[in-house]
Design an enzyme around this catalytic site. Structure first.
Site, short mmCIF file in Angstrom:
data_model
loop_
_atom_site.label_atom_id
_atom_site.label_comp_id
_atom_site.label_asym_id
_atom_site.label_seq_id
_atom_site.Cartn_x
_atom_site.Cartn_y
_atom_site.Cartn_z
N ASP A 114 -1.42 -53.91 -21.56
CA ASP A 114 -2.35 -53.95 -22.69
C ASP A 114 -3.35 -55.09 -22.54
O ASP A 114 -3.82 -55.65 -23.53
CB ASP A 114 -1.60 -54.06 -24.03
CG ASP A 114 -2.46 -53.60 -25.20
OD1 ASP A 114 -3.54 -53.01 -24.95
OD2 ASP A 114 -2.08 -53.83 -26.35
N HIS A 153 -1.00 -49.27 -19.09
CA HIS A 153 -1.86 -49.44 -20.28
C HIS A 153 -2.80 -50.62 -20.05
O HIS A 153 -2.39 -51.78 -20.13
CB HIS A 153 -0.96 -49.70 -21.49
CG HIS A 153 -1.68 -49.82 -22.79
ND1 HIS A 153 -1.21 -49.22 -23.94
CD2 HIS A 153 -2.81 -50.48 -23.17
CE1 HIS A 153 -2.03 -49.50 -24.95
NE2 HIS A 153 -3.01 -50.28 -24.50
N HIS A 196 3.12 -50.34 -26.21
CA HIS A 196 3.31 -51.74 -26.62
C HIS A 196 4.33 -51.93 -27.76
O HIS A 196 3.99 -52.42 -28.84
CB HIS A 196 1.98 -52.40 -26.96
CG HIS A 196 0.99 -51.57 -27.73
ND1 HIS A 196 1.27 -50.98 -28.94
CD2 HIS A 196 -0.30 -51.22 -27.46
CE1 HIS A 196 0.21 -50.33 -29.37
NE2 HIS A 196 -0.75 -50.45 -28.48
N HIS A 220 -0.66 -45.46 -30.23
CA HIS A 220 -0.67 -46.75 -30.89
C HIS A 220 0.17 -46.51 -32.14
O HIS A 220 -0.32 -45.96 -33.14
CB HIS A 220 -2.09 -47.20 -31.23
CG HIS A 220 -2.12 -48.58 -31.80
ND1 HIS A 220 -2.67 -49.65 -31.17
CD2 HIS A 220 -1.58 -49.07 -32.95
CE1 HIS A 220 -2.49 -50.75 -31.90
NE2 HIS A 220 -1.84 -50.40 -33.00
N LYS A 235 -5.12 -40.79 -26.09
CA LYS A 235 -4.67 -41.96 -26.83
C LYS A 235 -5.03 -41.83 -28.30
O LYS A 235 -6.16 -41.50 -28.65
CB LYS A 235 -5.33 -43.22 -26.24
CG LYS A 235 -4.98 -44.51 -26.93
CD LYS A 235 -3.57 -44.96 -26.61
CE LYS A 235 -3.10 -46.11 -27.50
NZ LYS A 235 -3.70 -47.38 -27.17
N HIS A 276 -7.09 -52.09 -20.71
CA HIS A 276 -8.46 -51.93 -21.21
C HIS A 276 -9.40 -52.58 -20.21
O HIS A 276 -9.29 -53.78 -19.96
CB HIS A 276 -8.61 -52.62 -22.58
CG HIS A 276 -7.70 -52.07 -23.62
ND1 HIS A 276 -8.08 -51.09 -24.50
CD2 HIS A 276 -6.40 -52.35 -23.91
CE1 HIS A 276 -7.06 -50.80 -25.30
NE2 HIS A 276 -6.02 -51.54 -24.97
O1 DOR Z 1 -4.79 -55.99 -29.50
C1 DOR Z 1 -5.28 -54.92 -29.18
N1 DOR Z 1 -6.44 -54.85 -28.49
N2 DOR Z 1 -4.66 -53.80 -29.54
C2 DOR Z 1 -5.23 -52.60 -29.38
O2 DOR Z 1 -4.65 -51.64 -29.78
C3 DOR Z 1 -6.58 -52.49 -28.79
C4 DOR Z 1 -6.91 -53.63 -27.96
C5 DOR Z 1 -8.37 -53.72 -27.60
O3 DOR Z 1 -8.97 -52.72 -27.22
O4 DOR Z 1 -8.92 -54.83 -27.68
ZN ZN Z 2 -4.19 -51.28 -25.80
#
Ligand code: DOR
Ligand code: ZN
Length: 367
Positions: A263, A14, A188, A146, A109, A16
């Site tokens: 995450d 996971h 998470h 989520h 997702k 980003h």
């Molecule tokens: O804290 C988070 N940031 N939780 C999420 O679900 C998305 C993520 C983000 O994309 O910044």
């Molecule tokens: Zn995430």
């Protein structure tokens, strides 16, 4: 216990990576530490077609081939693409993605509308996405959750500390009952309720969960230690100590359906240190080290490799890495932000300037 450990190169279930200059700044960090990763689709605009995923994958790979004019050695990194469960996502797109030769889609997702960064395209409740879920169940496409309730049936916001608890009590059982063959990953996990649920119902290849270093390391005392701590602000919110302890006990059990999902969620400094701090903890520069530190503290370094490098790939039908990394027990600190080519600063957790104070990381990946 030995002061070094060698494990197969980790898999991030996971992450980003964003787009543009931010992507180019953070992707090499993930690619250095992980051999492959499940890439989240909550970019702006969201990734909701296979075609968009193809473009996104190209952008990620291009950032690794050439980083600020310098060829990188991390081209073996494989980004695994996902789609965002928006109202526009169709069953036909799921079929197209599941066996796509150019860019296979590894999961879909779901973000609850309004709950977190770029969740404005999500459903209020995952249960509304009936046709797409049916198709995903039929073709074996994993659903990545989520797992929080943000808005209730009257469209009122729930208490954000209760979001995961409510999801586990109400939404998840109904989802699994309606789609019994659907492959699901609860992302998470942050509460004792999620731990109880997974201990009872988790199943290798069927119902799995990911754990972040942030939820293993911190409880809400640190999130408010000496004042509000923007670098620890994320969704799901960091909970009470009792919850953190249960999540730690869970990883110590070495269950085959629990894996590392960092995450890592980078944001520009201006959005973290602002009157409305965005959700997201940027941890890729320290994530592998922090997981190792936690497993060391728990006395279960023998469970680290399965958690970091084996369980994630197995759920997605992949082989683990053929490479290894070695970590040594050695104190170090990080004081610098990551800086994009547009001169935007991105602060990771455990940073001595903007973290909790003067944090020390106790394990280090060896070159
Ligand atoms: O804290 C988070 N940031 N939780 C999420 O679900 C998305 C993520 C983000 O994309 O910044
Ligand atoms: Zn995430």
């Amino acid at each position: 216990m030995s002061d070094t450990i060698t494990i197969k190169k980790p898999f991030d279930s996971h992450v980003h990576l964003r787009r543009g200059a931010m992507l180019r700044a953070v992707t090499p960090i993930t690619a250095e530490k992980f051999y492959s990763a499940i890439v989240m689709p909550n970019t702006e605009p969201p990734i909701e077609t296979v075609e968009q995923a193809v473009e996104y994958k190209k952008e990620i790979l291009a950032a690794l081939k050439n980083h600020q004019g310098v060829a990188l050695m991390v081209s073996a990194f494989e980004p695994l693409m996902t789609l965002y469960l928006t109202k526009k996502l169709t069953p036909a797109e799921i079929e197209k993605g599941v066996s796509n030769d150019v860019c296979k889609i590894y999961g879909v997702k779901s973000y609850p509308y309004g709950a977190t960064t770029n969740s404005q395209w999500g459903f209020r409740s995952i249960l509304e996405a009936k046709d797409v879920l049916k198709k995903m169940e039929e073709v074996g496409m994993p659903l990545l959750l989520h797992g929080e309730v943000h808005l209730n049936e009257n469209n009122e916001e729930e208490d954000p500390y209760d979001g995961e608890k409510l999801f586990i009590a109400d939404v998840l059982p109904r989802l699994l009952e309606t789609y019994p063959k659907l492959k699901v990953s609860l992302e998470h996990m942050s509460t004792s309720q999620a731990v109880d649920f997974m201990e009872k119902n988790g199943k290798d290849g069927q119902l799995v969960a990911t754990v972040t270093p942030t939820h293993l390391m911190y409880d809400r005392r640190q999130a408010f230690s000496g004042g509000y701590r923007p670098l620890l602000h994320m969704k799901p919110l960091i909970k009470r100590r009792e919850h953190k302890e249960r999540v730690r006990e869970l990883v110590k059990k070495g269950l085959p359906f629990i894996s590392a999902g960092t995450d890592s969620a980078p944001h520009p400094e201006s959005k973290k240190f602002s009157s409305c701090c965005v959700f997201g903890v940027f941890n890729s520069p320290v994530a592998v080290e922090l997981y190792t530190q936690v497993f060391d503290e728990l006395g279960c370094l023998d469970k680290l490799e399965n958690f970091m490098s084996m369980n994630g790939p197995r759920f997605y039908g992949l082989e683990p890495s053929s490479e290894t990394i070695t970590l040594a027990k050695k104190d170090w600190q990080t004081s610098e932000p990551v800086v994009t080519e547009e001169d935007v600063k991105v602060w990771p957790i455990c940073n001595t300037q903007h973290g909790l104070g003067n944090e020390t990381v106790h394990w280090q990946v060896q070159a």
